[in-house]
Design an enzyme around this catalytic site. Sequence first.
Site, PDB file in Angstrom:
ATOM      1  NE  ARG A 106      -7.161  -8.157   2.384  1.00  0.00           N
ATOM      2  CZ  ARG A 106      -6.657  -7.725   3.544  1.00  0.00           C
ATOM      3  NH1 ARG A 106      -6.535  -8.538   4.566  1.00  0.00           N
ATOM      4  NH2 ARG A 106      -6.273  -6.466   3.683  1.00  0.00           N
ATOM      5  CG  HIS A 133      -2.796  -3.465   1.071  1.00  0.00           C
ATOM      6  ND1 HIS A 133      -4.137  -3.300   0.799  1.00  0.00           N
ATOM      7  CD2 HIS A 133      -2.714  -3.729   2.415  1.00  0.00           C
ATOM      8  CE1 HIS A 133      -4.828  -3.460   1.913  1.00  0.00           C
ATOM      9  NE2 HIS A 133      -4.000  -3.719   2.904  1.00  0.00           N
ATOM     10  CD  GLN A 136      -2.271  -0.386   5.096  1.00  0.00           C
ATOM     11  OE1 GLN A 136      -3.062  -1.281   5.303  1.00  0.00           O
ATOM     12  NE2 GLN A 136      -1.991   0.542   5.993  1.00  0.00           N
ATOM     13  CG  ASP A 236       3.563  -5.644   6.150  1.00  0.00           C
ATOM     14  OD1 ASP A 236       2.850  -6.095   7.079  1.00  0.00           O
ATOM     15  OD2 ASP A 236       3.306  -5.844   4.945  1.00  0.00           O
ATOM     16  CB  CYS A 277      -0.128  -2.149   6.864  1.00  0.00           C
ATOM     17  SG  CYS A 277       0.848  -3.659   6.940  1.00  0.00           S
ATOM     18  NE  ARG A 322      -6.346   0.518   4.626  1.00  0.00           N
ATOM     19  CZ  ARG A 322      -6.480  -0.820   4.593  1.00  0.00           C
ATOM     20  NH1 ARG A 322      -6.024  -1.548   5.565  1.00  0.00           N
ATOM     21  NH2 ARG A 322      -7.042  -1.427   3.548  1.00  0.00           N
TER      22      ARG A 322
END
Length: 340
Positions: A106, A133, A136, A236, A277, A322
Amino acid sequence: MNFYGRDFLRILDFSEDELRYMLAVARKFKELKHAGRAHKLFPNKNIAILFEKTSTRTRCSFEVAAYDLGMNVTYLDPSGSQMGHKESIADTARVLSRLYDGIEYRGFGQDIVDTLAKYSDVPVWNGLTDECHPTQALGDFMTIEEHFGYLKGLTLAFVGDARNNVANSLMAMSAKMGVNFIACGPKELRPSEELVQKCEEVARKNGCTITITDDVAALEGNADAVYNGTDVVYADVWLSMGEDKEKWGERIEQLKPYQVNMDLMNRAKDSAIFLHCLPSFHDLNTSVARDVNEKFGIPEMEVTNEVFESEKSLVFDQAENRMHTIKTVMFLTLHKKEEE
Ligand code: CP
Ligand code: NVA
């Protein structure tokens, strides 16, 4: 279908069938986990998870998924490795792939995770970059499918900073899964033309559409009946990790009209769900939210507490999923058929 040894860097690298298969495997892993059935399939494997940005869900999902699969994990925190400071990405990749069976990353530019993957002999998994992402989006689509029972023909509206990493991966995943995608946000924060074109090509093949708009009324459906209303409203944060904190004021001005409140939710279908998210600024229970509120007088940002806490909100199902989807990505890319 062969996933063994592959990287998981972006949604567009995978075919529609492969992504659907991943969702199916994730459902199986969720069943196993909920039934309390052990699935320690890789007792001799080790993985490294590298985080140059902070994380709760992604880090914990990789760790729990790895432990469930019987693997050992080394976590390298944002300051905990030589990578980028004293050692190049290419050298780091070559060292880690001599020691580990898989590497999660990441961080910042997509070029970094691409370079890691290029020089690594073991699978590299993208745990979020500035551009995308992908794990996600996989977890989100598992949640959407779980709720509605299907994906094709649904409409998902991402409302806010519609060119951020999460929005980009959702647009790609929507196009692949035959879900109409609406990127709804100010003109300054539109997704890149290049990505929109790529996703449109995929969407055409799968019988769905991509709509880029600055008008929240678009959630109500459009006159051409390309989609007849919004099933999923997605929000988000307005300023992503790695962006200049000085930009808060400008972003708040640009994005205030796109706050997901009940008025905005009411433009979607009655049956619509809300996704995020996470983490989310829906109240003043975080230090960042309090600082921003003190400076700009905005106690709720991208989503109001009312929507966040409502029955429409499936954000904690999303967070759980996730883990099941990340487990799937690791399992499929590490699993050789003969190990069965
Ligand atoms: N959604 C998500 O990636 O959360 P974290 O930043 O906590 O990993
Ligand atoms: N767009 C957000 C997503 C966090 C999971 C960020 O990059 O900070």
